[in-house]
Design a protein around this motif. Structure first.
Motif, PDB file in Angstrom:
ATOM      1  N   LYS A  59      31.106  47.857  54.171  1.00 47.26           N
ATOM      2  CA  LYS A  59      31.914  48.411  55.261  1.00 47.26           C
ATOM      3  C   LYS A  59      33.163  47.534  55.480  1.00 47.26           C
ATOM      4  O   LYS A  59      34.270  48.028  55.641  1.00 47.26           O
ATOM      5  N   LEU A  60      32.909  46.232  55.475  1.00 40.72           N
ATOM      6  CA  LEU A  60      34.015  45.289  55.699  1.00 40.72           C
ATOM      7  C   LEU A  60      35.082  45.418  54.599  1.00 40.72           C
ATOM      8  O   LEU A  60      36.275  45.532  54.884  1.00 40.72           O
ATOM      9  N   VAL A  61      34.646  45.400  53.358  1.00 42.43           N
ATOM     10  CA  VAL A  61      35.621  45.396  52.259  1.00 42.43           C
ATOM     11  C   VAL A  61      36.306  46.761  52.124  1.00 42.43           C
ATOM     12  O   VAL A  61      37.487  46.840  51.807  1.00 42.43           O
ATOM     13  N   SER A  62      35.585  47.826  52.412  1.00 44.86           N
ATOM     14  CA  SER A  62      36.194  49.151  52.202  1.00 44.86           C
ATOM     15  C   SER A  62      37.100  49.533  53.369  1.00 44.86           C
ATOM     16  O   SER A  62      37.854  50.492  53.279  1.00 44.86           O
ATOM     17  N   SER A  63      37.009  48.774  54.474  1.00 42.28           N
ATOM     18  CA  SER A  63      37.901  49.109  55.595  1.00 42.28           C
ATOM     19  C   SER A  63      39.006  48.067  55.759  1.00 42.28           C
ATOM     20  O   SER A  63      39.615  47.946  56.813  1.00 42.28           O
ATOM     21  N   LEU A  64      39.245  47.298  54.716  1.00 40.23           N
ATOM     22  CA  LEU A  64      40.345  46.321  54.782  1.00 40.23           C
ATOM     23  C   LEU A  64      41.678  47.043  55.010  1.00 40.23           C
ATOM     24  O   LEU A  64      41.822  48.217  54.640  1.00 40.23           O
ATOM     25  N   THR A  65      42.622  46.339  55.584  1.00 41.14           N
ATOM     26  CA  THR A  65      43.916  46.968  55.886  1.00 41.14           C
ATOM     27  C   THR A  65      45.024  46.292  55.090  1.00 41.14           C
ATOM     28  O   THR A  65      44.862  45.149  54.626  1.00 41.14           O
ATOM     29  N   ILE A  66      46.130  47.005  54.971  1.00 38.59           N
ATOM     30  CA  ILE A  66      47.267  46.505  54.194  1.00 38.59           C
ATOM     31  C   ILE A  66      47.728  45.144  54.725  1.00 38.59           C
ATOM     32  O   ILE A  66      47.820  44.941  55.931  1.00 38.59           O
ATOM     33  N   GLU A  67      47.980  44.221  53.809  1.00 37.42           N
ATOM     34  CA  GLU A  67      48.449  42.855  54.079  1.00 37.42           C
ATOM     35  C   GLU A  67      47.379  41.929  54.636  1.00 37.42           C
ATOM     36  O   GLU A  67      47.688  40.810  55.038  1.00 37.42           O
ATOM     37  N   SER A  68      46.112  42.378  54.678  1.00 39.01           N
ATOM     38  CA  SER A  68      45.048  41.426  55.013  1.00 39.01           C
ATOM     39  C   SER A  68      44.972  40.408  53.881  1.00 39.01           C
ATOM     40  O   SER A  68      45.215  40.740  52.719  1.00 39.01           O
ATOM     41  N   SER A  69      44.631  39.168  54.217  1.00 37.53           N
ATOM     42  CA  SER A  69      44.565  38.128  53.185  1.00 37.53           C
ATOM     43  C   SER A  69      43.111  37.924  52.775  1.00 37.53           C
ATOM     44  O   SER A  69      42.241  37.769  53.645  1.00 37.53           O
ATOM     45  N   VAL A  70      42.859  37.945  51.484  1.00 41.90           N
ATOM     46  CA  VAL A  70      41.483  37.904  50.985  1.00 41.90           C
ATOM     47  C   VAL A  70      41.380  37.090  49.702  1.00 41.90           C
ATOM     48  O   VAL A  70      42.380  36.846  49.026  1.00 41.90           O
ATOM     49  N   SER A  71      40.155  36.733  49.364  1.00 44.07           N
ATOM     50  CA  SER A  71      39.882  36.261  48.000  1.00 44.07           C
ATOM     51  C   SER A  71      38.784  37.166  47.450  1.00 44.07           C
ATOM     52  O   SER A  71      37.839  37.517  48.164  1.00 44.07           O
ATOM     53  N   LEU A  72      38.957  37.585  46.215  1.00 44.40           N
ATOM     54  CA  LEU A  72      38.018  38.524  45.600  1.00 44.40           C
ATOM     55  C   LEU A  72      37.485  37.907  44.314  1.00 44.40           C
ATOM     56  O   LEU A  72      38.243  37.306  43.556  1.00 44.40           O
ATOM     57  N   VAL A  73      36.192  38.085  44.073  1.00 45.39           N
ATOM     58  CA  VAL A  73      35.597  37.591  42.827  1.00 45.39           C
ATOM     59  C   VAL A  73      35.051  38.787  42.066  1.00 45.39           C
ATOM     60  O   VAL A  73      34.409  39.665  42.650  1.00 45.39           O
ATOM     61  N   GLY A  74      35.345  38.855  40.783  1.00 48.71           N
ATOM     62  CA  GLY A  74      34.841  39.986  40.005  1.00 48.71           C
ATOM     63  C   GLY A  74      35.149  39.827  38.533  1.00 48.71           C
ATOM     64  O   GLY A  74      35.743  38.836  38.101  1.00 48.71           O
ATOM     65  N   GLU A  75      34.732  40.837  37.771  1.00 50.76           N
ATOM     66  CA  GLU A  75      34.926  40.829  36.316  1.00 50.76           C
ATOM     67  C   GLU A  75      36.059  41.755  35.923  1.00 50.76           C
ATOM     68  O   GLU A  75      36.218  42.817  36.507  1.00 50.76           O
ATOM     69  N   LEU A  76      36.755  41.350  34.885  1.00 49.73           N
ATOM     70  CA  LEU A  76      37.870  42.178  34.407  1.00 49.73           C
ATOM     71  C   LEU A  76      37.344  43.232  33.436  1.00 49.73           C
ATOM     72  O   LEU A  76      36.510  42.937  32.572  1.00 49.73           O
ATOM     73  N   ARG A  77      37.816  44.478  33.594  1.00 51.56           N
ATOM     74  CA  ARG A  77      37.481  45.506  32.596  1.00 51.56           C
ATOM     75  C   ARG A  77      38.683  46.390  32.345  1.00 51.56           C
ATOM     76  O   ARG A  77      39.620  46.441  33.153  1.00 51.56           O
ATOM     77  N   LYS A  78      38.656  47.072  31.241  1.00 47.63           N
ATOM     78  CA  LYS A  78      39.759  47.957  30.895  1.00 47.63           C
ATOM     79  C   LYS A  78      39.591  49.249  31.678  1.00 47.63           C
ATOM     80  O   LYS A  78      38.471  49.725  31.846  1.00 47.63           O
ATOM     81  N   ASP A  79      40.682  49.770  32.202  1.00 49.72           N
ATOM     82  CA  ASP A  79      40.622  51.094  32.840  1.00 49.72           C
ATOM     83  C   ASP A  79      42.012  51.700  32.789  1.00 49.72           C
ATOM     84  O   ASP A  79      42.931  51.247  33.472  1.00 49.72           O
ATOM     85  N   ASP A  80      42.150  52.706  31.942  1.00 47.91           N
ATOM     86  CA  ASP A  80      43.485  53.269  31.717  1.00 47.91           C
ATOM     87  C   ASP A  80      44.091  53.885  32.967  1.00 47.91           C
ATOM     88  O   ASP A  80      45.300  54.033  33.063  1.00 47.91           O
ATOM     89  N   ARG A  81      43.242  54.217  33.942  1.00 47.35           N
ATOM     90  CA  ARG A  81      43.788  54.861  35.160  1.00 47.35           C
ATOM     91  C   ARG A  81      44.391  53.819  36.116  1.00 47.35           C
ATOM     92  O   ARG A  81      45.135  54.156  37.006  1.00 47.35           O
TER      93      ARG A  81
END
Ligand code: 4AD
Length: 429
Positions: A59-81
């Motif tokens: 809920k927290l991450v999906s309701s973030l607003t423009i210009e909020s400051s965050v750090s995100l951890v995740g894996e890189l994957r290819k996505d043509d879109r």
């Protein structure tokens, strides 16, 4: 911690990264949230899937607003879109600050944008403008360092006018009046008797009462002065310098130029040799250039805009009548009606970006010109002294960095080329 641009350069698919930045765009639907994150270097799409989080966190991450400051951890994957063809699949995050309603978005009025410049400089457009400006400043310094010039630091609170009194800003100075410097030229002239080749980049101040698309009251002035140099040699150096600056921007900022919609092919025309056109010839050509002028007319913003819309490469205008320029310019000994100076006019309608030329180096002639200009000799005693003790032929120039930036980026107005413009109507932010 990685920068987005280095992640997109390395393309280590499947590797886990942590990135820090600001939410540039966000779109959430059901069990997915797409966040475009920006940092100084670039933007990247990040996706948060409900299955990877507990309900509260999703809920927290999906309701973030423009210009909020965050750090995100995740894996890189290819996505043509995705925006750059790659996406980060987020598995954890930290929110530094969440804002409610960032006031600046696209489609705002010019005035609103200028009032909110402190926030607007985060936009991708302004991020690109700032990067290109940084390249221009760096390239100017690099060029003169390579040419063996010394960088010097003149004062900016001064007691004399360089470019005439009408645009001076007064500052109370312990019972006296000081002025904010219009140009460091006279001080640079003092330095050449010690260092021969000098340059400086400082703000210059002009109390410009007229509002035009190319005047600021505080602008960045890059100036150089050179002993044993005449007007022709000065122009050669300036041409080489501008080729260097434009070449650097093209090689280092093609991405930013593209974001700004700058046509790089047209800009490349400025890597060609610059024509030299005497003022009189330009007047003779003026009708065919769409701006009929007569001998003795000054070239202002409107005249130059029209004339230079006919050119794709900068031109030097030379041999101005002495009546059009300030007192320090050296008259041509073979025709004292004209002076050994030049203006460099930028193409595509931009007009003057550089003014320079040979300085009077004869003591009596300079005294005469100071008196004819209604100025007080004693105010210029130190400037006259240079002509008393080992005077030498010398030349120099001043280049408006914000004007060069405006032209290279093909912007409409100079206020778009500097983060915090100062004009007759603007002192904030
Ligand atoms: O032609 P200018 O007034 O020349 C001088 O100040 C000389 N003393 C410089 C020198 O030889 N060292 O100004 C030089 C350049 C112009 O060509 C223009 O690019 C820029 O400074 N300039 C301005 N830029 C923005 N806003 C203003 N109000 C400007 N006035 C001049």
């Amino acid at each position: 911690m990685e920068q987005i641009s280095s992640i997109l350069n390395d393309l280590s698919i499947g590797k886990k990264f942590e990135i820090r930045g600001w939410v540039y765009r966000i779109r959430a639907s059901g069990k997915l949230a797409f966040i475009i994150l920006r940092d100084a270097s670039n933007v990247i799409q990040c996706v948060a899937k409900a299955e990877n989080f507990n309900d509260g966190d999703f809920k927290l991450v999906s309701s973030l607003t423009i210009e909020s400051s965050v750090s995100l951890v995740g894996e890189l994957r290819k996505d043509d879109r995705a925006i750059n063809g790659y996406e980060m699949n987020i598995t954890s995050f930290k929110i530094y600050e969440r804002n409610d309603n960032f006031p600046v978005s696209k489609d705002i009025s010019e005035e609103f944008e200028l009032d909110n410049r402190h926030l607007w400089i985060r936009s991708r457009e302004f991020n690109s403008i700032l990067k290109i400006r940084s390249t221009i400043f760096k390239a100017f310094r690099e060029f003169y360092d390579k040419e063996g010039f010394y960088e010097v630091q003149p004062p900016l609170m001064v007691s004399t006018a360089t470019e005439g009194g009408s645009t001076l800003f007064n500052v109370p100075f312990f019972g006296e009046t000081a002025y904010l410097s219009q140009s460091s030229q006279f001080y640079l002239e003092t330095f050449i008797f010690s260092l021969e080749k000098v340059y400086t980049i400082t703000p210059s101040f002009r109390a410009e009462k007229s509002r035009t698309w190319r005047h600021l009251t505080e602008y960045w002035h890059a100036e150089a002065e050179l002993a044993w140099t005449d007007n022709e040699q000065m122009m050669e150096i300036e041409e080489k310098m501008l080729h260097y600056i434009v070449g650097k921007v093209i090689s280092e900022n093609s991405n930013e130029l593209r974001i700004l919609g700058r046509d790089i092919e047209t800009l490349k025309e400025s890597l060609k040799p610059f024509r030299r056109i005497p003022y009189k010839e330009l007047i003779d050509m003026s009708e065919s250039l769409g701006m009929p002028l007569k001998y003795g007319d000054d070239l202002g913003a409107d005249e130059e805009r029209q004339i230079m819309s006919n050119f794709k490469t900068p031109i030097f205008v030379t041999e101005f009548p002495a009546t059009l320029k300030t007192f320090y310019h050296r008259p041509d000994p073979s025709n004292p009606e004209v002076i050994l100076c030049h203006d460099l006019l930028a193409p595509e309608g931009y007009g003057e970006v550089v003014g320079g030329g040979e300085r009077i180096w004869d003591y009596e002639l300079l005294r005469k010109r100071i008196n004819e200009g209604g100025l007080k000799e004693e105010d210029y005693y130190w400037y006259l002294d240079l002509r008393k003790y080992g005077s030498v032929p010398h030349s120099g120039f001043g280049l408006g960095m914000d004007r060069v930036a405006m032209w290279i980026m093909h912007l409409d107005k100079i206020t778009g080329a500097i983060a915090y413009p100062r004009t007759i109507r603007r002192l904030r932010p």
